[in-house]
Motif scaffolding. Structure first.
Motif, mmCIF file in Angstrom:
data_model
loop_
_atom_site.group_PDB
_atom_site.id
_atom_site.type_symbol
_atom_site.label_atom_id
_atom_site.label_comp_id
_atom_site.label_asym_id
_atom_site.label_seq_id
_atom_site.Cartn_x
_atom_site.Cartn_y
_atom_site.Cartn_z
ATOM 1 N N GLU A 56 0.817 -1.215 0.000
ATOM 2 C CA GLU A 56 0.000 0.000 0.000
ATOM 3 C C GLU A 56 0.851 1.266 0.000
ATOM 4 N N LYS A 57 2.146 1.113 0.261
ATOM 5 C CA LYS A 57 3.024 2.287 0.258
ATOM 6 C C LYS A 57 3.718 2.476 -1.099
ATOM 7 N N VAL A 59 3.176 3.103 -5.301
ATOM 8 C CA VAL A 59 2.253 3.489 -6.369
ATOM 9 C C VAL A 59 2.926 3.184 -7.701
ATOM 10 N N PHE A 61 3.133 3.304 -11.877
ATOM 11 C CA PHE A 61 2.770 4.182 -12.990
ATOM 12 C C PHE A 61 3.271 3.567 -14.291
ATOM 13 N N SER A 76 -0.722 -6.258 -6.778
ATOM 14 C CA SER A 76 -2.162 -5.963 -6.885
ATOM 15 C C SER A 76 -2.668 -5.078 -5.752
ATOM 16 N N ARG A 77 -1.978 -5.099 -4.666
ATOM 17 C CA ARG A 77 -2.440 -4.291 -3.513
ATOM 18 C C ARG A 77 -1.891 -2.877 -3.531
ATOM 19 N N SER A 78 -1.213 -2.525 -4.610
ATOM 20 C CA SER A 78 -0.721 -1.147 -4.728
ATOM 21 C C SER A 78 -1.614 -0.379 -5.696
ATOM 22 N N PHE A 79 -1.784 0.909 -5.413
ATOM 23 C CA PHE A 79 -2.463 1.773 -6.369
ATOM 24 C C PHE A 79 -1.628 1.845 -7.640
ATOM 25 N N GLY A 80 -2.303 2.078 -8.747
ATOM 26 C CA GLY A 80 -1.563 2.225 -9.995
ATOM 27 C C GLY A 80 -2.318 3.102 -10.971
ATOM 28 N N ALA A 95 1.305 12.935 -8.668
ATOM 29 C CA ALA A 95 0.693 12.024 -7.695
ATOM 30 C C ALA A 95 1.566 11.864 -6.451
ATOM 31 N N PHE A 97 3.463 13.903 -5.027
ATOM 32 C CA PHE A 97 3.400 15.048 -4.113
ATOM 33 C C PHE A 97 2.296 14.858 -3.064
ATOM 34 N N ALA A 98 1.328 13.998 -3.372
ATOM 35 C CA ALA A 98 0.199 13.829 -2.451
ATOM 36 C C ALA A 98 0.624 13.186 -1.143
ATOM 37 N N ASP A 99 1.663 12.362 -1.197
ATOM 38 C CA ASP A 99 2.109 11.654 0.001
ATOM 39 C C ASP A 99 3.572 11.260 -0.220
ATOM 40 N N LEU A 102 5.112 7.712 0.018
ATOM 41 C CA LEU A 102 4.875 6.666 -0.973
ATOM 42 C C LEU A 102 6.066 6.555 -1.907
ATOM 43 N N GLU A 325 3.538 15.208 7.001
ATOM 44 C CA GLU A 325 2.235 14.544 6.856
ATOM 45 C C GLU A 325 1.815 14.557 5.385
ATOM 46 N N GLY B 290 -2.184 13.932 -12.172
ATOM 47 C CA GLY B 290 -1.620 12.966 -11.224
ATOM 48 C C GLY B 290 -1.959 13.361 -9.793
ATOM 49 N N PHE B 463 -6.481 0.112 -9.969
ATOM 50 C CA PHE B 463 -5.581 0.468 -11.051
ATOM 51 C C PHE B 463 -6.333 1.377 -12.019
#
Lengths: 351, 616
Positions: A56-57, A59, A61, A76-80, A95, A97-99, A102, A325, B290, B463
């Motif tokens: 989950e940590k 991402v 691309f 599969s458990r990661s955002f993409g 993206a 920059f949001a966290d 990650l 944060e 993004g 995804f």
């Protein structure tokens, strides 16, 4: 050169974050049997598992092309986000920059990076966004059925395409002259090296460009071609033997013969152990890196290994004064200035 | 272009009644000579005196050397659109001296730099030569600054001759130079010397002068780009990406000027935003999208050519359902067009942007207050609908200074839309039989729930992609799934009609006909309505503030025999969109459109509508 004691098979054992290797898998690949990209996806899975990464940590691309499909085949458990052709760098940059906690894994191809995406690629590199940027380089456009890519060698002959009239682009050189802080080249037919490089690249704080020769078995696997399995197996010239040692593990120096190993410590305390082969190669020396790449280019050598690394360079985030944060968790009370501040502005702009 | 004034000698002795607070001054200078500061000082001084005033900068695509003009219109009645003739000309540029005189009304006034040695071909005007070099030389200003302050001479002379309050000029200097005393002093020295020179040497022979007016309290003077940027600051923008382009650069630069102070995190003191100058507009759009995908309030600001590049990424944002706000400060296209001139020519492009079936929410600010409001509200709409919101301003609104009301603090809390963090997702799964899909419509409004990267719930990840996908974000080429998804997105977009700002309606008793317009043309249309009323023609006015159209538009069309759609483009783009949306009223719609790069004038609107109405 055992460094840690693995007592049982890593494939069934839970790692330090309680996950087994299968927790890092993705969907079944829809690429061709034997495609180099599948081998790389497998090594990503192994590397993430062995690095105890929390999926989950991460991402993922990608751009467009065969290579860019592959992020669905791992984690599969990661955002993409599978974005646009050649435009993955900007998407990833916005993206992440949001966290800032990650970690990005980008998968691109030679068309996606060296043709349509060259501009964004080089600007991503010069901004030193902390992410691993993998180029699965096969010298050919697969999804559109076999056209030359910008990394295909001059004089290459392909069915229906004729002879390639243009000089190839060297992705590692492009990355280096754009001030990349980690540049590596590997070969999908050398999975052990791929995995160690992936671990080092993922642990690098900054942009980590890995150009992996990843043969296209359907359109471009001629024995005499730079991007084929056969050629790679016969001609790969590793700069060194790589062992990645995570920060928590002890290095048993007695495993290495004195004077035969270089160590590069990364920002997080992990160490890349580089065992000398024919020559002593110093990957922290930019001039050496440029020289060795140019030499390889002129002699058609497939040199592999960690070509350049600068573990201490500031990243893009260092240029901004952001809270630790995640920005994407900040609530309205921290994002909307107070009412009095607007009254003050109205006075400034007033009569 | 207007025809040259016919010259008839001015009878100097003839008593002319004073003309107070109702005339237009045009300053003709050389680009890069520092005249923007002088003109801004004059404008702000008049504003400070309570006089309704507007300033229009007509400038070349050039850094230094080409001619530039600045027209200041004073209007007692508050008509602040552009007018085509000048009552007063301040001629500082020999290259355009004769041409500029063509715009001067009979009886008008010419202030000119006396180093311009040209025979003045008009005898029907009042002339005041200004010894610019002499005044600069004699003032106490360091030699290296003299070129920069020379334009302050006309500020002093014009202020003296028109009775502009010198204290107001001084206050304007202080605002402009943000209290930097050295700059204020050196400029003031010239202004004062020039005013004193005029008082001692020029005899007032013209009827123009200004008087203070009891203006409504608390008005502000600001450009639309700064207003929009401040709106974004109060809207909590978190990532802004941009690439330099006229006339949009000042939008991002205003973010950079105001955000660092206003957007310090109250807890950590750190910045709660990032502004990134991208390598091009493709990348600017990509960075914003993004960031929007990852849950930041993200935006980009650009103009036509950059907007064209962003089309690629906006199609992805539409289809992958990513909230993002894009400001298009329109300039004249097609192509590079007229980079420093104004137009409303990107409307249909914005509306249909991208290949395949797409549609966009478009906001159309008509004044600086709406720039501010839409600056924050755009994020609420984008996040609620999970879609791009495009804000179409233009060069006239964006770069020129306009009088506005004080900005109003956002009257609604931020709407972050349907976002599921860890506990929300846990609860959602419990309430929905353990099922969540990124593109699954559970509420029946077409708007699905989204999770954001960083969410550590093991079921949160999905995804995103620009390729075909099902309700669970899985790749799909199934015909039914494709169509179902695309239709849901269309249904989702229907919600926009209840979220976007409604049009502004102005009626007149008994009016049978109407005008529809939008954006920066508002002042010209207000004036045109009054002028047409004087000709006996009462007209209602509906000013659109957003697309898609809301129910008020159909009502307006239903209630009027015919409706003129007035806009600054060649093809009548809003007329086209209205015709498509309301085929039943198509024959009532009449296009009144043109584009020459300049802001709309009331005279042109009146002429066109009067002609089409058969009025004389």
């Amino acid at each position: 050169m055992m460094i840690t004691q693995e007592t049982s098979s890593p494939r069934v054992q839970a790692n330090r974050v309680g996950l087994t290797r299968s927790d890092y898998r993705g969907l079944p690949s829809t690429l061709c049997q034997g495609c180099g990209h599948n081998a790389i996806a497998n090594q990503i899975i192994s590397a993430m598992y062995e690095l105890d990464v929390v999926p989950e940590k991460v991402v993922k691309f990608s751009g467009i092309g065969c290579s860019s499909k592959s992020p669905t085949y791992f984690l599969s458990r990661s955002f993409g986000f599978n974005g646009l052709h050649g435009r993955m760098p900007s998407l990833a940059l916005g993206a992440l920059f949001a966290d800032m906690s990650l970690k990005g894994i980008g998968v691109s191809g030679d068309g996606d990076t060296a043709s349509i995406g060259m501009g964004q690629f080089k600007h991503l590199v010069r901004r030193n966004l902390p992410m691993m940027y993998i180029v699965e380089n096969n010298g050919v456009y697969g999804l559109t059925k076999g056209q030359f890519s910008a990394t295909a060698e001059k004089g290459l002959s392909l069915k229906r395409q004729g002879i390639n009239p243009y000089m190839p682009i060297d992705i590692c050189l492009e990355a280096l002259v754009a001030n990349a802080t980690f540049v590596a080249r590997s070969f999908a037919g050398d999975p052990k090296q791929v995995k160690e490089i992936l671990k080092a690249a993922f642990s690098h704080r900054g942009i980590a460009v890995i150009d992996i020769i990843s043969p296209c078995v359907t359109f471009h696997n001629q024995e005499n071609s730079l991007h084929s399995y056969a050629w790679g197996k016969d001609h790969e010239m590793p700069l060194h033997d790589i062992t990645f040692v995570p920060p928590r593990e002890e290095i048993y120096i007695e495993d290495f013969e004195e004077g035969t190993v270089r160590e590069v410590e990364l920002h997080d305390g992990s160490v890349i152990m580089l065992k000398k082969l024919d020559h002593d190669y110093d990957p922290t020396n930019l001039f050496e890196a440029l020289r060795v790449l140019e030499e390889a280019k002129q002699n058609n050598w497939l040199i592999t290994g960690i070509i350049y690394v600068n573990p201490q360079a500031p990243t893009i985030f260092d240029a901004y004064d952001l809270p630790a944060e995640p920005l994407n968790r900040l609530t309205e009370d921290r994002l909307r200035p107070p009412r009095e501040s607007l009254e003050h502005l109205n006075q400034i702009f007033g009569a | 272009m207007i025809t040259p004034q016919i010259s008839s000698p001015l009878k100097e002795q003839e008593a002319r009644s004073p003309i107070i607070n109702d005339f237009c001054i045009t300053v003709a200078t050389v680009n890069g000579s520092g005249s923007a500061t002088s003109n801004g000082i004059l404008l702000r001084a008049l504003f400070t005196m309570g006089i309704p005033v507007s300033g229009k900068n007509i400038f070349p695509s050039n850094i230094q050397g080409l001619p530039t003009w600045y027209s200041i219109r004073l209007s007692r009645k508050g008509y602040l659109g552009r007018i085509e003739t000048d009552d007063i000309i301040v001629a500082m540029n020999p290259a355009t001296f004769l041409q500029d005189l063509n715009y001067l009304v009979p009886g008008g006034v010419l202030f000119y730099d006396d180093s311009i040695k040209v025979n003045i071909p008009r005898e029907d005007i009042v002339t005041y030569p200004m010894p610019v070099k002499q005044i600069v030389r004699q003032a106490d200003v360091p030699a290296n600054l003299r070129d920069y302050v020379a334009n302050m001479v006309y500020v002093g002379v014009v202020a003296q001759m028109l009775n502009i309050d010198l204290q107001a000029v001084q206050r304007a200097l202080a605002v402009h130079f943000k209290g930097k005393q050295k700059a204020i002093d050196s400029n003031w020295a010239i202004i004062k010397a020039a005013a004193d020179w005029a008082a001692a040497n020029l005899e007032k022979r013209d009827p123009y002068r200004v008087e203070p007016m009891p203006a409504p309290a608390n008005r502000i003077l600001i450009d639309g780009n700064t207003a929009g940027a401040l709106g974004a600051v109060y809207g909590g923008f978190q990532l802004a990406a941009w690439y330099p382009i006229t006339p949009a650069s000042s939008f991002a630069e205003a973010l950079g000027e105001y955000a660092p102070e206003l957007r310090k995190d109250p807890i950590t003191g750190k910045h709660t935003f990032a502004i990134i100058q991208a390598e091009d507009e493709l990348a600017a759009a990509g960075m914003a999208i993004g960031a929007g995908w990852a849950g930041l309030r993200a935006m980009a600001s650009t103009s036509g050519p950059g907007f064209s590049l962003m089309a690629e990424y906006l199609g992805l944002a539409y289809f992958a359902e990513v909230p993002v706000v894009i400001w298009d400060i329109q300039r004249v296209g097609p192509s590079t067009g007229l980079p420093t001139r104004t137009a409303q020519g990107d409307l249909t492009f914005a509306y249909f942007l991208g290949h395949g079936d797409t549609q966009y929410v478009i906001l159309l600010p008509g004044n600086v207050n709406e720039c501010f409001e839409m600056g924050w509200r755009a994020f609420d709409i984008a996040e609620r609908l999970q879609t791009p919101v495009l804000v179409l301003s233009d060069l006239d609104l964006g770069m020129n200074m306009h009088i506005g009301e004080p900005f109003e603090y956002p009257d609604t809390p931020m709407d972050r839309g349907k976002v599921l963090w860890e506990e929300d997702l846990e609860r959602f799964l419990a309430e929905h039989q353990g099922q969540w899909g990124r593109y699954l419509d559970v509420d029946g409004d077409g708007i699905p729930y989204r999770t954001l990267p960083g969410n550590t719930h093991p079921r949160s990840a999905y995804f995103a992609r620009g390729t075909g996908h099902d309700e669970f974000a899985r790749y799909s080429e199934e015909p039914e799934i494709w169509e179902r998804n695309l239709k849901r997105i269309a249904r989702k977009m229907e919600n926009a009609r209840t979220l976007v700002p409604k049009p502004v309606l102005q009626t007149h008793p008994g009016a049978q006909i109407g005008i529809i317009a939008y954006g920066s043309t508002d002042p010209a249309i207000q004036e045109a309505r009054d002028l047409l009323l004087e000709k006996g023609m009462a007209i209602d006015f509906l000013r659109l503030r957003a697309l898609p159209f809301t129910e008020e538009v159909a009502e307006f069309l239903r209630g009027h025999a015919h409706v003129y759609v007035v806009e600054l483009n060649r093809d009548g783009q809003m007329h086209q969109l209205l015709t498509m949306a309301y085929p039943e009223y198509a024959t009532r719609l009449r296009s009144v459109a043109h584009v020459d790069g300049l802001p709309l004038t009331a005279r042109w609107v009146v002429e066109r509508i009067a002609a089409m109405e058969g009025l004389r």
